[in-house]
Design a protein around this motif. Structure first.
Motif, PDB file in Angstrom:
ATOM      1  N   ASP A   1      71.213  47.160  43.175  1.00  0.00           N
ATOM      2  CA  ASP A   1      70.988  47.013  44.614  1.00  0.00           C
ATOM      3  C   ASP A   1      69.601  47.545  44.999  1.00  0.00           C
ATOM      4  O   ASP A   1      68.837  46.896  45.723  1.00  0.00           O
TER       5      ASP A   1
ATOM      6  N   LYS B   1      79.807  51.552  39.110  1.00  0.00           N
ATOM      7  CA  LYS B   1      79.341  51.887  40.455  1.00  0.00           C
ATOM      8  C   LYS B   1      77.844  52.196  40.444  1.00  0.00           C
ATOM      9  O   LYS B   1      77.078  51.731  41.282  1.00  0.00           O
ATOM     10  N   ARG B   2      77.449  52.992  39.462  1.00  0.00           N
ATOM     11  CA  ARG B   2      76.037  53.352  39.410  1.00  0.00           C
ATOM     12  C   ARG B   2      75.162  52.162  38.993  1.00  0.00           C
ATOM     13  O   ARG B   2      74.055  51.995  39.486  1.00  0.00           O
TER      14      ARG B   2
ATOM     15  N   TYR C   1      75.788  49.129  39.723  1.00  0.00           N
ATOM     16  CA  TYR C   1      75.713  48.290  40.922  1.00  0.00           C
ATOM     17  C   TYR C   1      74.669  48.834  41.898  1.00  0.00           C
ATOM     18  O   TYR C   1      73.841  48.091  42.431  1.00  0.00           O
ATOM     19  N   ARG C   2      74.695  50.149  42.108  1.00  0.00           N
ATOM     20  CA  ARG C   2      73.720  50.754  43.036  1.00  0.00           C
ATOM     21  C   ARG C   2      72.298  50.612  42.498  1.00  0.00           C
ATOM     22  O   ARG C   2      71.346  50.368  43.248  1.00  0.00           O
ATOM     23  N   PHE C   3      72.163  50.775  41.194  1.00  0.00           N
ATOM     24  CA  PHE C   3      70.850  50.598  40.550  1.00  0.00           C
ATOM     25  C   PHE C   3      70.314  49.190  40.822  1.00  0.00           C
ATOM     26  O   PHE C   3      69.163  49.000  41.231  1.00  0.00           O
TER      27      PHE C   3
END
Lengths: 218, 193
Positions: A153, A146-147, A149-151
Motif C-alpha cells: 500500500d 498484514k505487513r 499488504y501495508r508495505f
C-alpha cells in the motif's frame, strides 16, 4: 519535469499499448508462466524513451532479469536493488554503482531507502521511471500478510506520487484466494498469465482499453 | 481530530459512489457521507472532520460553492476535489488541497486521504505549497503543452511554486513526502501486532 500526459509504452507485450503515469500493475500467474519475463521486458520497453528503470529482486534472479532486459535494450538506464542479502554482488559486467543491496526481503525500509536513492540519482535526467518488484511471493515468506499488504500500500502510493509505472509479481498459486484478492485491490491493473498448450497467454483487467479474454503473450 | 481515528466526509450526490467510497475508507477512518452540499456544511459546523472528499458537480450547491463556503467559514479541514471534470485553469484560484480524477481506486483514494491527514499536521506554508503542487499536477495531466504555454495563470502558478520552493528550501519541501514514506515503512516493520 515529466512531460504532460506521460504514458508508458509496453510495445507488443500486452493487449494494451501503454499505461498512464502512476499506474501500479500486479502480474499474477503460476511458476513458469512468464511473470519475470514480462516484468523485465516492460522495464526494457522504456530504455529508448529516456526513462529510468529499477528492478527490485527478492529472489536472487538479477542475472535472469538482466539477460531478459539486454535481449531487448541496452542496460544503461537499469538499476537493481537486490534484497536477498546474499552479498553476491552485481551480475558480471553490470556496474556496481547501479546495484544496491538490502539485507533481506523483509527489510522494507531498506527497499524504500533504495528507491529514494534511485530517484535522487536519476533526478530530472529521466522522463519517468519503471519499477519492477519481483516478487511478492517471496516477501510473504518473510513477513505476515498484514505487513506485506501495508508495505504494498505504501510503496504503490509512493510510486504513484512519483508518476512511475510499477510492476509487482505474485504467484497466485501460492496464496489463498482472499490474500490474492486483497493484493489485487491495491493495484490499478491486474495482468494474469497462464500457459495453455505450451503457449503463454495473458489477460488484462482494470484497463478499459484491454480486450476481454486471453491473448498470446507478446 | 477528536475521535481516535481521523475522520473523512464524502460529499457525493450519487449514493452508490458515496457508499463505495465509504466501503473503501471506513476500515481506517471515521467515515461520513452526505449527498448534498448544504447537508455537508451542516455536518462540518457540528462535527470535527479532518478531510472532505468533495464531488465537483452536484445539484444545488456545486462542489466549488461548498468549497468557497468552507473557506469563508474558516473551517479547519483539508479538501480533495474528487471529480470526473477535466481540470481547467479556473482550478488555480480554487481553495482545494488535492485534486482526484474519477473513477478512482481504493488505493488512490486512501492514499489521498492519508496524505491529507498527515498534511493537517504541517504548517500553513507547507500546506499551501502542497496545494499549489497538486494544482500544477492536475493541470499538467489535463492540458496540452501548448495550452499550458499559452496560459498566463499557469505561468504565475509555476512562478509561485518556485518562489515557495526557494522559501521553504527546495530540498526540505521535496523531502516531506519522502520522510513520510520512509516513516510509514518503518512503522510497518516495527509493528509486531
Amino acid at each position: 519535469m515529466m512531460s504532460e500526459g506521460k504514458s508508458y509504452d509496453v510495445g507488443d507485450l500486452l493487449p494494451v499499448s501503454s499505461f498512464d503515469a502512476g499506474t501500479n500493475v500486479l502480474v499474477t500467474g503460476s511458476a513458469g508462466s512468464g511473470k519475470t519475463y514480462l516484468g523485465a521486458r516492460i522495464l526494457a520497453e522504456g530504455a529508448d524513451g529516456n526513462e529510468g528503470s529499477l528492478a527490485v529482486t527478492t529472489d536472487g534472479n538479477a542475472d535472469e532479469i538482466l539477460e531478459l532486459y539486454r535481449e531487448k535494450a541496452d542496460d544503461g538506464s537499469l538499476h537493481f536493488v537486490d534484497c536477498t542479502g546474499a552479498g553476491s554482488g552485481s551480475p558480471d559486467g553490470f556496474p556496481s554503482d547501479r546495484f544496491e543491496t538490502v539485507s533481506s526481503p523483509g527489510d522494507m525500509t531498506g527497499v524504500g531507502v533504495a528507491f529514494e536513492k534511485y530517484t535522487k540519482r536519476v533526478g530530472e535526467r529521466v522522463e519517468g521511471s519503471r519499477v519492477m518488484y519481483d516478487s511478492l511471493t517471496t516477501l510473504l515468506r518473510y513477513v505476515d500478510q498484514k505487513r506485506a499488504y501495508r508495505f504494498v500500500d505504501i510503496l504503490t502510493g509512493r510510486f504513484r506520487a512519483e508518476d512511475c509505472l510499477s510492476v509487482f509479481t505474485l504467484d497466485g498459486g501460492t496464496v489463498d484466494e482472499k490474500t490474492s484478492s486483497m493484493f489485487t485491490h491495491e493495484f490499478d491493473v491486474e495482468v494474469s498469465l497462464r500457459v495453455e498448450d505450451g503457449t503463454r497467454e495473458v489477460s488484462v483487467s482494470g484497463d478499459s482499453d484491454a480486450p476481454d479474454g486471453w491473448t498470446p503473450l507478446g | 481530530m477528536t475521535q481516535d481515528r481521523p475522520s473523512v466526509l464524502v460529499v457525493e450526490d450519487d449514493e452508490g459512489v458515496a457508499e463505495t467510497f465509504r466501503g473503501w475508507l471506513e476500515e481506517e477512518y471515521e467515515t461520513y457521507t452526505r449527498l448534498r452540499g448544504s447537508e455537508a456544511l451542516e455536518l462540518l459546523e457540528d462535527t470535527d472532520i479532518d478531510v472532505v472528499l468533495l464531488d465537483r458537480l452536484m445539484p444545488g450547491m456545486s462542489g466549488g460553492e461548498v468549497l468557497e463556503e468552507i473557506r469563508a467559514r474558516n473551517l479547519n479541514v483539508r479538501v480533495a476535489m474528487v471529480t470526473a471534470v477535466e481540470p481547467g485553469f479556473d482550478i488555480i484560484t480554487m481553495g482545494f488541497d488535492e485534486y482526484v480524477t474519477k473513477p478512482s481506486s481504493p488505493n488512490r483514494l486512501r492514499g489521498t486521504v492519508e496524505k491529507l491527514v498527515k498534511r493537517d499536521e504541517r504548517d500553513e506554508t507547507r500546506r499551501e505549497y502542497a496545494s499549489l503542487r497538486a494544482k500544477q499536477a492536475a493541470l499538467e495531466s489535463g492540458k496540452t503543452e501548448g495550452e499550458l504555454a499559452d496560459s498566463q495563470r499557469y505561468a504565475e502558478l509555476v512562478d509561485r511554486i518556485e518562489e515557495m520552493g526557494d522559501e521553504l528550501g527546495k530540498a526540505d519541501a521535496e523531502l516531506v513526502d519522502e520522510t513520510e514514506f520512509l516513516s510509514s515503512l518503518r512503522e510497518v516493520e516495527e509493528d509486531n501486532g
